[in-house]
Design a protein around this motif. Sequence first.
Motif, PDB file in Angstrom:
ATOM      1  N   ASN A 105       0.794  -1.087  -0.025  1.00 49.97           N
ATOM      2  CA  ASN A 105       0.011  -0.015  -0.042  1.00 49.97           C
ATOM      3  C   ASN A 105       0.720   1.217   0.029  1.00 49.97           C
ATOM      4  O   ASN A 105       0.338   2.216   0.208  1.00 49.97           O
ATOM      5  CB  ASN A 105      -0.745  -0.026   1.165  1.00 49.97           C
ATOM      6  N   ASP A 106       2.208   0.995  -0.262  1.00 50.20           N
ATOM      7  CA  ASP A 106       3.149   2.255  -0.430  1.00 50.20           C
ATOM      8  C   ASP A 106       4.094   2.069  -1.407  1.00 50.20           C
ATOM      9  O   ASP A 106       4.388   1.048  -2.057  1.00 50.20           O
ATOM     10  CB  ASP A 106       3.672   2.508   0.966  1.00 50.20           C
ATOM     11  N   ARG A 107       4.908   3.252  -1.780  1.00 54.22           N
ATOM     12  CA  ARG A 107       5.909   3.231  -2.457  1.00 54.22           C
ATOM     13  C   ARG A 107       7.289   3.168  -1.939  1.00 54.22           C
ATOM     14  O   ARG A 107       7.485   3.994  -1.021  1.00 54.22           O
ATOM     15  CB  ARG A 107       5.855   4.255  -3.705  1.00 54.22           C
ATOM     16  N   GLY A 108       8.281   2.464  -2.552  1.00 56.53           N
ATOM     17  CA  GLY A 108       9.530   2.455  -1.922  1.00 56.53           C
ATOM     18  C   GLY A 108      10.129   1.102  -2.116  1.00 56.53           C
ATOM     19  O   GLY A 108       9.380   0.178  -2.638  1.00 56.53           O
ATOM     20  N   PRO A 109      11.116   0.828  -1.510  1.00 53.45           N
ATOM     21  CA  PRO A 109      12.064   1.733  -0.702  1.00 53.45           C
ATOM     22  C   PRO A 109      12.967   2.553  -2.033  1.00 53.45           C
ATOM     23  O   PRO A 109      13.102   2.326  -3.113  1.00 53.45           O
ATOM     24  CB  PRO A 109      13.083   0.801   0.075  1.00 53.45           C
ATOM     25  N   PHE A 110      13.484   3.634  -1.431  1.00 50.32           N
ATOM     26  CA  PHE A 110      14.273   4.658  -2.325  1.00 50.32           C
ATOM     27  C   PHE A 110      15.546   4.475  -2.114  1.00 50.32           C
ATOM     28  O   PHE A 110      16.416   5.587  -2.376  1.00 50.32           O
ATOM     29  CB  PHE A 110      13.483   6.052  -2.039  1.00 50.32           C
ATOM     30  N   VAL A 111      16.180   3.474  -1.655  1.00 48.85           N
ATOM     31  CA  VAL A 111      17.806   3.190  -1.370  1.00 48.85           C
ATOM     32  C   VAL A 111      17.765   2.155  -2.588  1.00 48.85           C
ATOM     33  O   VAL A 111      17.427   1.059  -2.541  1.00 48.85           O
ATOM     34  CB  VAL A 111      17.854   2.610  -0.053  1.00 48.85           C
ATOM     35  N   ALA A 112      18.915   2.440  -3.306  1.00 52.05           N
ATOM     36  CA  ALA A 112      19.527   1.565  -4.429  1.00 52.05           C
ATOM     37  C   ALA A 112      19.783  -0.222  -3.802  1.00 52.05           C
ATOM     38  O   ALA A 112      20.342   0.048  -2.761  1.00 52.05           O
ATOM     39  CB  ALA A 112      20.595   1.975  -5.161  1.00 52.05           C
ATOM     40  N   GLY A 113      19.362  -0.808  -4.391  1.00 55.03           N
ATOM     41  CA  GLY A 113      19.570  -2.394  -4.057  1.00 55.03           C
ATOM     42  C   GLY A 113      18.431  -2.729  -3.063  1.00 55.03           C
ATOM     43  O   GLY A 113      18.733  -4.200  -2.859  1.00 55.03           O
ATOM     44  N   ARG A 114      17.753  -2.251  -2.668  1.00 54.76           N
ATOM     45  CA  ARG A 114      16.422  -2.625  -1.766  1.00 54.76           C
ATOM     46  C   ARG A 114      15.514  -2.952  -2.548  1.00 54.76           C
ATOM     47  O   ARG A 114      15.071  -2.008  -3.658  1.00 54.76           O
ATOM     48  CB  ARG A 114      16.380  -1.808  -0.777  1.00 54.76           C
ATOM     49  N   ILE A 115      14.626  -3.830  -2.492  1.00 57.22           N
ATOM     50  CA  ILE A 115      13.277  -4.188  -3.246  1.00 57.22           C
ATOM     51  C   ILE A 115      12.033  -3.809  -2.450  1.00 57.22           C
ATOM     52  O   ILE A 115      11.053  -3.708  -3.073  1.00 57.22           O
ATOM     53  CB  ILE A 115      13.214  -5.651  -3.860  1.00 57.22           C
ATOM     54  N   LEU A 116      11.984  -3.858  -1.281  1.00 63.43           N
ATOM     55  CA  LEU A 116      10.671  -3.924  -0.300  1.00 63.43           C
ATOM     56  C   LEU A 116      11.166  -2.992   1.112  1.00 63.43           C
ATOM     57  O   LEU A 116      12.497  -3.128   1.509  1.00 63.43           O
ATOM     58  CB  LEU A 116      10.538  -5.375  -0.030  1.00 63.43           C
ATOM     59  N   ASP A 117      10.013  -2.469   1.414  1.00 64.72           N
ATOM     60  CA  ASP A 117       9.996  -1.677   2.899  1.00 64.72           C
ATOM     61  C   ASP A 117       9.008  -2.264   3.477  1.00 64.72           C
ATOM     62  O   ASP A 117       7.779  -2.082   3.079  1.00 64.72           O
ATOM     63  CB  ASP A 117      10.217  -0.299   2.574  1.00 64.72           C
ATOM     64  N   LEU A 118       9.270  -3.060   4.620  1.00 60.77           N
ATOM     65  CA  LEU A 118       8.035  -3.575   5.424  1.00 60.77           C
ATOM     66  C   LEU A 118       7.774  -2.754   6.623  1.00 60.77           C
ATOM     67  O   LEU A 118       8.361  -1.792   7.156  1.00 60.77           O
ATOM     68  CB  LEU A 118       8.735  -4.821   6.015  1.00 60.77           C
ATOM     69  N   SER A 119       6.501  -3.130   6.855  1.00 60.41           N
ATOM     70  CA  SER A 119       6.080  -2.465   8.293  1.00 60.41           C
ATOM     71  C   SER A 119       6.664  -2.775   9.448  1.00 60.41           C
ATOM     72  O   SER A 119       7.522  -3.910   9.392  1.00 60.41           O
ATOM     73  CB  SER A 119       4.365  -2.582   8.462  1.00 60.41           C
ATOM     74  N   GLN A 120       6.656  -2.229  10.618  1.00 58.83           N
ATOM     75  CA  GLN A 120       7.437  -2.698  11.947  1.00 58.83           C
ATOM     76  C   GLN A 120       7.166  -4.028  12.203  1.00 58.83           C
ATOM     77  O   GLN A 120       7.705  -4.784  12.428  1.00 58.83           O
ATOM     78  CB  GLN A 120       7.188  -1.726  12.969  1.00 58.83           C
ATOM     79  N   LYS A 121       5.632  -4.300  11.978  1.00 58.34           N
ATOM     80  CA  LYS A 121       4.961  -5.515  12.495  1.00 58.34           C
ATOM     81  C   LYS A 121       5.388  -6.756  11.500  1.00 58.34           C
ATOM     82  O   LYS A 121       5.703  -7.771  12.083  1.00 58.34           O
ATOM     83  CB  LYS A 121       3.463  -5.477  12.495  1.00 58.34           C
ATOM     84  N   ALA A 122       5.539  -6.608  10.323  1.00 60.39           N
ATOM     85  CA  ALA A 122       6.009  -7.274   9.371  1.00 60.39           C
ATOM     86  C   ALA A 122       7.407  -7.672   9.589  1.00 60.39           C
ATOM     87  O   ALA A 122       7.843  -8.943   9.507  1.00 60.39           O
ATOM     88  CB  ALA A 122       5.885  -6.939   7.841  1.00 60.39           C
ATOM     89  N   ALA A 123       8.088  -6.692   9.975  1.00 59.96           N
ATOM     90  CA  ALA A 123       9.610  -6.794  10.084  1.00 59.96           C
ATOM     91  C   ALA A 123       9.653  -7.855  11.340  1.00 59.96           C
ATOM     92  O   ALA A 123      10.761  -8.638  11.426  1.00 59.96           O
ATOM     93  CB  ALA A 123      10.502  -5.459  10.218  1.00 59.96           C
ATOM     94  N   ALA A 124       8.769  -7.570  12.512  1.00 55.31           N
ATOM     95  CA  ALA A 124       9.222  -8.287  13.787  1.00 55.31           C
ATOM     96  C   ALA A 124       8.802  -9.760  13.209  1.00 55.31           C
ATOM     97  O   ALA A 124       9.495 -10.704  13.812  1.00 55.31           O
ATOM     98  CB  ALA A 124       8.104  -7.772  14.533  1.00 55.31           C
ATOM     99  N   LYS A 125       7.729  -9.898  12.477  1.00 59.63           N
ATOM    100  CA  LYS A 125       7.207 -11.312  12.275  1.00 59.63           C
ATOM    101  C   LYS A 125       8.401 -12.217  11.455  1.00 59.63           C
ATOM    102  O   LYS A 125       8.718 -13.308  11.652  1.00 59.63           O
ATOM    103  CB  LYS A 125       6.217 -11.406  11.610  1.00 59.63           C
ATOM    104  N   LEU A 126       9.200 -11.384  10.673  1.00 55.67           N
ATOM    105  CA  LEU A 126      10.193 -12.091   9.706  1.00 55.67           C
ATOM    106  C   LEU A 126      11.625 -12.230  10.479  1.00 55.67           C
ATOM    107  O   LEU A 126      12.481 -12.649  10.048  1.00 55.67           O
ATOM    108  CB  LEU A 126      10.296 -11.233   8.459  1.00 55.67           C
ATOM    109  N   GLY A 127      11.402 -11.541  11.923  1.00 52.04           N
ATOM    110  CA  GLY A 127      12.724 -11.811  12.650  1.00 52.04           C
ATOM    111  C   GLY A 127      13.743 -10.646  12.153  1.00 52.04           C
ATOM    112  O   GLY A 127      14.900 -11.281  12.338  1.00 52.04           O
ATOM    113  N   MET A 128      13.581  -9.522  11.750  1.00 53.46           N
ATOM    114  CA  MET A 128      14.551  -8.674  11.022  1.00 53.46           C
ATOM    115  C   MET A 128      14.522  -7.197  11.719  1.00 53.46           C
ATOM    116  O   MET A 128      15.103  -6.432  11.215  1.00 53.46           O
ATOM    117  CB  MET A 128      14.468  -8.509   9.593  1.00 53.46           C
ATOM    118  N   LEU A 129      13.890  -7.277  13.014  1.00 51.22           N
ATOM    119  CA  LEU A 129      13.710  -5.884  13.358  1.00 51.22           C
ATOM    120  C   LEU A 129      15.079  -5.369  13.908  1.00 51.22           C
ATOM    121  O   LEU A 129      15.429  -4.140  13.611  1.00 51.22           O
ATOM    122  CB  LEU A 129      12.768  -5.891  14.728  1.00 51.22           C
TER     123      LEU A 129
END
Length: 231
Positions: A105-129
């Motif tokens: 539901n959003d656009r990004g990430p705007f950093v070269a080499g990255r393909i996805l920007d996750l919400s904080q909750k999603a990052a926590a579920k994926l163990g990458m916070l």
Amino acid sequence: MAGIPPPARGWGPRRGLIVRIVLALVVLLAACTSSRPPEVRPATPAYTEEGLASWYGEPYHGRPTASGVTYDMHAMTAAHRTLPFGTWIAVTNLENGRKAEVLVNDRGPFVAGRILDLSQKAAAKLGMLEKGVARVRLAVVRWGDGMMAYPCWEVQVGAFARPENVERAVATLRKSGWTTRTAPAGGGLTRVRVTGLSGRARALEVARGLSADFPGAMAVPCPPAVDEGRP
């Protein structure tokens, strides 16, 4: 020969008739089966991608996203550069095997080499916070159609912290004949965009052409839907 009963009277002719009928049915069934075309089921367009994912929380919580909805860092959402809004994707953290499904539901990430920007909750579920960035694989589960709703599109080539980088990007673009504009973004960044494009298809084409000089170039809807959101 004693002990062997004679064949039943009349069975021989009937047996021959039954055999002929069975053979005819087998031939007919084989002909029908071979002439029937194989069943074709429409396939959902497949899309997978591998690369680095990051996450974002504060200070973007409660602010509008590029799709116009309010960002909720406690929801299972993500930002992607091109996938249509409303698309559900399955994300696998390739570093620990953990999985999650998120809504784009959003656009990004705007950093070269990255393909996805996750919400904080999603990052926590994926163990990458704690790490902040992880290598992931994403696969579309269900396509959305929200991306085509915007009649006006631009190309964002980057969001810069240093004024000299903003000036350099603008000068490079204008030297090539592009019309540009700048806009403030969160975290003290300034967006640089190419404007005056006729639709999403043209914006995607321009973004691909500019990617050599600006690896983070991407097509984005025109403001106001985007400018109040993330960089």
